[in-house]
Design a protein around this motif. Structure first.
Motif, PDB file in Angstrom:
ATOM      1  N   GLU A  31       0.849  -1.188   0.000  1.00  0.00           N
ATOM      2  CA  GLU A  31       0.000   0.000   0.000  1.00  0.00           C
ATOM      3  C   GLU A  31       0.888   1.242   0.000  1.00  0.00           C
ATOM      4  O   GLU A  31       1.950   1.264   0.623  1.00  0.00           O
ATOM      5  CB  GLU A  31      -0.889  -0.014   1.250  1.00  0.00           C
ATOM      6  N   ALA A  32       0.445   2.268  -0.715  1.00  0.00           N
ATOM      7  CA  ALA A  32       1.195   3.521  -0.792  1.00  0.00           C
ATOM      8  C   ALA A  32       0.227   4.664  -1.054  1.00  0.00           C
ATOM      9  O   ALA A  32      -0.927   4.455  -1.443  1.00  0.00           O
ATOM     10  CB  ALA A  32       2.267   3.457  -1.877  1.00  0.00           C
ATOM     11  N   SER A  33       0.701   5.878  -0.861  1.00  0.00           N
ATOM     12  CA  SER A  33      -0.160   7.051  -0.968  1.00  0.00           C
ATOM     13  C   SER A  33      -0.571   7.352  -2.409  1.00  0.00           C
ATOM     14  O   SER A  33       0.027   6.860  -3.378  1.00  0.00           O
ATOM     15  CB  SER A  33       0.549   8.273  -0.388  1.00  0.00           C
ATOM     16  N   TYR A  34      -1.581   8.194  -2.523  1.00  0.00           N
ATOM     17  CA  TYR A  34      -2.048   8.684  -3.817  1.00  0.00           C
ATOM     18  C   TYR A  34      -0.876   9.253  -4.624  1.00  0.00           C
ATOM     19  O   TYR A  34      -0.713   8.948  -5.815  1.00  0.00           O
ATOM     20  CB  TYR A  34      -3.114   9.747  -3.579  1.00  0.00           C
ATOM     21  N   ALA A  35      -0.052  10.086  -3.982  1.00  0.00           N
ATOM     22  CA  ALA A  35       1.074  10.728  -4.672  1.00  0.00           C
ATOM     23  C   ALA A  35       2.091   9.697  -5.137  1.00  0.00           C
ATOM     24  O   ALA A  35       2.659   9.825  -6.231  1.00  0.00           O
ATOM     25  CB  ALA A  35       1.739  11.759  -3.760  1.00  0.00           C
ATOM     26  N   ALA A  36       2.343   8.667  -4.333  1.00  0.00           N
ATOM     27  CA  ALA A  36       3.300   7.627  -4.724  1.00  0.00           C
ATOM     28  C   ALA A  36       2.783   6.866  -5.932  1.00  0.00           C
ATOM     29  O   ALA A  36       3.526   6.602  -6.892  1.00  0.00           O
ATOM     30  CB  ALA A  36       3.555   6.682  -3.553  1.00  0.00           C
ATOM     31  N   ALA A  37       1.512   6.485  -5.906  1.00  0.00           N
ATOM     32  CA  ALA A  37       0.934   5.758  -7.034  1.00  0.00           C
ATOM     33  C   ALA A  37       1.006   6.591  -8.314  1.00  0.00           C
ATOM     34  O   ALA A  37       1.428   6.098  -9.370  1.00  0.00           O
ATOM     35  CB  ALA A  37      -0.519   5.393  -6.725  1.00  0.00           C
ATOM     36  N   ARG A  38       0.619   7.837  -8.226  1.00  0.00           N
ATOM     37  CA  ARG A  38       0.614   8.696  -9.412  1.00  0.00           C
ATOM     38  C   ARG A  38       2.017   8.866  -9.984  1.00  0.00           C
ATOM     39  O   ARG A  38       2.204   8.847 -11.205  1.00  0.00           O
ATOM     40  CB  ARG A  38       0.017  10.049  -9.047  1.00  0.00           C
ATOM     41  N   SER A  39       3.029   9.008  -9.109  1.00  0.00           N
ATOM     42  CA  SER A  39       4.390   9.204  -9.595  1.00  0.00           C
ATOM     43  C   SER A  39       4.947   7.965 -10.280  1.00  0.00           C
ATOM     44  O   SER A  39       5.876   8.054 -11.082  1.00  0.00           O
ATOM     45  CB  SER A  39       5.305   9.603  -8.438  1.00  0.00           C
ATOM     46  N   LEU A  40       4.358   6.801  -9.985  1.00  0.00           N
ATOM     47  CA  LEU A  40       4.792   5.546 -10.606  1.00  0.00           C
ATOM     48  C   LEU A  40       3.985   5.211 -11.853  1.00  0.00           C
ATOM     49  O   LEU A  40       4.192   4.167 -12.474  1.00  0.00           O
ATOM     50  CB  LEU A  40       4.669   4.400  -9.603  1.00  0.00           C
ATOM     51  N   GLY A  41       3.047   6.078 -12.232  1.00  0.00           N
ATOM     52  CA  GLY A  41       2.218   5.811 -13.394  1.00  0.00           C
ATOM     53  C   GLY A  41       1.115   4.812 -13.117  1.00  0.00           C
ATOM     54  O   GLY A  41       0.557   4.210 -14.045  1.00  0.00           O
ATOM     55  N   ILE A  42       0.761   4.625 -11.843  1.00  0.00           N
ATOM     56  CA  ILE A  42      -0.293   3.701 -11.433  1.00  0.00           C
ATOM     57  C   ILE A  42      -1.569   4.492 -11.198  1.00  0.00           C
ATOM     58  O   ILE A  42      -1.526   5.564 -10.581  1.00  0.00           O
ATOM     59  CB  ILE A  42       0.124   2.958 -10.148  1.00  0.00           C
ATOM     60  N   PRO A  43      -2.732   4.026 -11.681  1.00  0.00           N
ATOM     61  CA  PRO A  43      -3.982   4.744 -11.427  1.00  0.00           C
ATOM     62  C   PRO A  43      -4.152   5.020  -9.938  1.00  0.00           C
ATOM     63  O   PRO A  43      -4.047   4.121  -9.110  1.00  0.00           O
ATOM     64  CB  PRO A  43      -5.058   3.781 -11.944  1.00  0.00           C
ATOM     65  N   ALA A  44      -4.388   6.301  -9.597  1.00  0.00           N
ATOM     66  CA  ALA A  44      -4.367   6.708  -8.191  1.00  0.00           C
ATOM     67  C   ALA A  44      -5.755   6.875  -7.577  1.00  0.00           C
ATOM     68  O   ALA A  44      -5.860   7.314  -6.431  1.00  0.00           O
ATOM     69  CB  ALA A  44      -3.578   8.012  -8.052  1.00  0.00           C
ATOM     70  N   ASP A  45      -6.796   6.544  -8.303  1.00  0.00           N
ATOM     71  CA  ASP A  45      -8.149   6.644  -7.758  1.00  0.00           C
ATOM     72  C   ASP A  45      -8.229   5.803  -6.482  1.00  0.00           C
ATOM     73  O   ASP A  45      -7.986   4.594  -6.520  1.00  0.00           O
ATOM     74  CB  ASP A  45      -9.144   6.123  -8.801  1.00  0.00           C
ATOM     75  N   PRO A  46      -8.584   6.394  -5.333  1.00  0.00           N
ATOM     76  CA  PRO A  46      -8.609   5.624  -4.089  1.00  0.00           C
ATOM     77  C   PRO A  46      -9.661   4.531  -4.064  1.00  0.00           C
ATOM     78  O   PRO A  46      -9.570   3.589  -3.278  1.00  0.00           O
ATOM     79  CB  PRO A  46      -8.901   6.683  -3.021  1.00  0.00           C
ATOM     80  N   HIS A  47     -10.666   4.649  -4.928  1.00  0.00           N
ATOM     81  CA  HIS A  47     -11.745   3.656  -4.945  1.00  0.00           C
ATOM     82  C   HIS A  47     -11.462   2.522  -5.928  1.00  0.00           C
ATOM     83  O   HIS A  47     -11.711   1.352  -5.623  1.00  0.00           O
ATOM     84  CB  HIS A  47     -13.071   4.332  -5.310  1.00  0.00           C
ATOM     85  N   ALA A  48     -10.917   2.846  -7.099  1.00  0.00           N
ATOM     86  CA  ALA A  48     -10.743   1.822  -8.133  1.00  0.00           C
ATOM     87  C   ALA A  48      -9.335   1.793  -8.717  1.00  0.00           C
ATOM     88  O   ALA A  48      -9.088   1.099  -9.707  1.00  0.00           O
ATOM     89  CB  ALA A  48     -11.752   2.058  -9.264  1.00  0.00           C
ATOM     90  N   GLY A  49      -8.396   2.517  -8.139  1.00  0.00           N
ATOM     91  CA  GLY A  49      -7.041   2.565  -8.682  1.00  0.00           C
ATOM     92  C   GLY A  49      -6.140   1.488  -8.114  1.00  0.00           C
ATOM     93  O   GLY A  49      -6.588   0.469  -7.605  1.00  0.00           O
ATOM     94  N   GLY A  50      -4.844   1.741  -8.214  1.00  0.00           N
ATOM     95  CA  GLY A  50      -3.858   0.768  -7.752  1.00  0.00           C
ATOM     96  C   GLY A  50      -3.500  -0.226  -8.827  1.00  0.00           C
ATOM     97  O   GLY A  50      -3.938  -0.128  -9.979  1.00  0.00           O
ATOM     98  N   THR A  51      -2.686  -1.207  -8.464  1.00  0.00           N
ATOM     99  CA  THR A  51      -2.308  -2.273  -9.388  1.00  0.00           C
ATOM    100  C   THR A  51      -2.205  -3.571  -8.613  1.00  0.00           C
ATOM    101  O   THR A  51      -1.871  -3.577  -7.422  1.00  0.00           O
ATOM    102  CB  THR A  51      -0.971  -1.960 -10.094  1.00  0.00           C
ATOM    103  N   ALA A  52      -2.516  -4.683  -9.288  1.00  0.00           N
ATOM    104  CA  ALA A  52      -2.626  -5.978  -8.607  1.00  0.00           C
ATOM    105  C   ALA A  52      -1.288  -6.637  -8.322  1.00  0.00           C
ATOM    106  O   ALA A  52      -1.228  -7.591  -7.538  1.00  0.00           O
ATOM    107  CB  ALA A  52      -3.499  -6.922  -9.439  1.00  0.00           C
ATOM    108  N   SER A  53      -0.201  -6.159  -8.931  1.00  0.00           N
ATOM    109  CA  SER A  53       1.100  -6.806  -8.723  1.00  0.00           C
ATOM    110  C   SER A  53       2.195  -5.924  -9.320  1.00  0.00           C
ATOM    111  O   SER A  53       1.934  -4.856  -9.878  1.00  0.00           O
ATOM    112  CB  SER A  53       1.128  -8.180  -9.400  1.00  0.00           C
TER     113      SER A  53
END
Length: 282
Positions: A224-246
């Motif tokens: 788990e990581a913050s919205y800003a961390a996800a966005r900086s990695l090019g990962i969808p940052a939506d707190p409800h439906a974002g992130g990446t599975a692996s």
């Protein structure tokens, strides 16, 4: 934000029964209790609904001595006191992934990425760092903003385990931070000199981003990581439906700490140096 997430209630909370992990190292001795530090008052925050348990914040910080202008505590970080590694351009994702290819487990059990998923993720370690490979769920808690608030995240709360220098919760929209599991019999990050403000390198694909340890999550989940961390990695940052599975590798450098915790520039500078030292020690 992960639906099952919870923040550390207290350093003395009851620990989870250990998970069998063949060949794992013996249990470490309990570490010192966390002592409150100046500017980091322990406050009561609202209980979070819809989680695996109650979540409060913040956690008191360790006492710290004077911090140099670089933002790093004196003597902190992997390879402290050793001549700084030669600079040969930014550290590459491929090099960090190669260095973290093997695993000498330091956790006594394994973690799940989400509730109901297999418990198959160990925390690995070297002399200078701990690391794990997992998914990335978006942590949007802390100071509310345009993207992180009660409207965008049904489980939002204005609390993070660690607070910034003015005592307020961290800003997940602006500060790249990672989440460590609550200390338990699976693994206790404090036994490996990891604390709020410790420097982390987060790798996804060909990107490397530096962050700090900023929140504490469930004792049996990791990744788990913050919205800003996800966005900086090019990962969808939506707190409800974002992130990446692996495909995300988290490397946290032992003994490191950025102060103030919200100093993103200091985290970047320290992270690049510590990542270089991590590679040079391999």
């Amino acid at each position: 934000m992960r639906v099952q997430s919870l923040t550390l209630v207290a350093a003395s909370a009851a620990l989870l029964a250990p998970t069998a992990f063949p060949g794992a190292p013996p249990p470490p001795r309990p570490g010192p209790q966390v002592q409150p530090g100046a500017g980091h008052q322990h406050q009561a925050w609202p209980v979070r609904a819809g989680r695996s348990g109650a979540r409060f914040g913040p956690v008191p910080r360790d006492q710290a001595g004077p911090v140099p202008p670089s933002g790093m505590r004196p003597g902190a970080g992997a390879g402290a006191g050793v001549k700084e590694a030669r600079r040969e351009g930014p550290v590459r994702a491929a090099d960090l992934l190669a260095r973290a290819r093997g695993c000498d487990p330091v956790s006594r059990g394994r973690y799940r990425t989400d509730a109901g998923a297999p418990a198959d993720i160990p925390v690995c370690g070297t002399r200078d760092a701990v690391y794990w490979k997992a998914d990335l769920d978006v942590d949007c808690d802390g100071r509310p903003g345009d993207h992180c608030n009660g409207g965008t995240d049904p489980h939002f709360t204005a609390a993070t385990a660690y607070t910034q220098s003015d005592g307020r919760a961290l800003d997940a929209e602006r500060l790249p931070y990672v989440v460590v599991p609550e200390p338990s019999d699976i693994w206790d990050h404090r036994e490996h000199d990891v604390r709020g403000g410790s420097v982390a390198a987060v790798v996804h694909g060909d990107r490397v981003r530096y962050a700090v340890v900023g929140d504490v999550g469930p004792r049996d989940l990791i990744g788990e990581a913050s919205y800003a961390a996800a966005r900086s990695l090019g990962i969808p940052a939506d707190p409800h439906a974002g992130g990446t599975a692996s495909g995300v590798t988290y490397i946290v450098f032992k003994g490191s700490e950025v102060e103030p915790i919200e100093d993103e520039a200091a985290a970047e500078k320290a992270g690049e140096r510590l990542a270089r030292e991590f590679l040079d020690a391999g």
